[in-house]
Design an enzyme around this catalytic site. Structure first.
Site, mmCIF file in Angstrom:
data_model
loop_
_atom_site.group_PDB
_atom_site.id
_atom_site.type_symbol
_atom_site.label_atom_id
_atom_site.label_comp_id
_atom_site.label_asym_id
_atom_site.label_seq_id
_atom_site.Cartn_x
_atom_site.Cartn_y
_atom_site.Cartn_z
ATOM 1 N N ARG A 1 0.828 -1.214 0.000
ATOM 2 C CA ARG A 1 0.000 0.000 0.000
ATOM 3 C C ARG A 1 0.855 1.255 0.000
ATOM 4 N NH1 ARG A 1 -4.113 -2.308 4.474
ATOM 5 N NH2 ARG A 1 -5.315 -3.657 3.083
ATOM 6 N N ARG B 1 20.756 -8.243 7.624
ATOM 7 C CA ARG B 1 20.118 -9.557 7.680
ATOM 8 C C ARG B 1 21.110 -10.651 8.032
ATOM 9 N NH1 ARG B 1 22.182 -9.453 2.739
ATOM 10 N NH2 ARG B 1 22.414 -11.364 1.544
#
Length: 145
Positions: free
Chosen positions: A31, A104
């Site tokens: 979105r 990560r």
């Protein structure tokens, strides 16, 4: 029987909730960045969130299988504790990867280490079961004698 699996079940539910959270983060990112399905590419910020979710989903079945095998054949408490560590590592992986691809690495290495411990516990527990059940050799009894 439930006393032998309640910790594993609790960690499983937490894992499912974590996966749902990661999915909701992807929906939110879609979105924010205006990326409608089935598109999977966009700005690097979106792609990192998307990849973190997909990578976590890919490892989830492996984690669940190892969690339950280690818990049933080796020790439920140890497996559940390792499961919580793995879920924490996955959360750190997801948030780190979402911020920067270099963030990560440490969590993925830690999480992979936890998976290897679960593999070892599973293998030892299953080996012990086969030896005691089919061969009549109780390794634990031999070690304590």
């Amino acid at each position: 029987m439930l006393e032998q699996i309640h910790l594993l079940a609790a960690v499983t539910v937490l894992g499912v909730l974590e996966q749902a959270y990661f999915l909701l983060r992807v929906i939110y990112a879609r979105r924010v960045f205006g990326i409608s399905p089935p598109k999977i590419s966009g700005p690097p910020e979106f792609e990192r969130i998307f990849r973190a979710q997909v990578n976590s989903s890919e490892y989830f079945p492996i984690f669940l299988a190892l969690l339950w095998q280690a818990g049933l054949f080796f020790h439920q408490g140890l497996a559940a504790a390792l499961g919580l560590l793995y879920l924490y590592a996955r959360y750190c992986y997801f948030t780190g990867y979402s911020a920067s691809s270099s963030k990560r690495l440490a969590p993925i290495y830690f999480g992979t280490g936890v998976l290897w411990i679960l593999i070892a516990a599973s293998a030892l527990g299953i080996l012990h079961f086969f030896l005691s059940h089919y061969v009549g050799l109780n390794i634990l009894q031999l070690l304590t004698a």
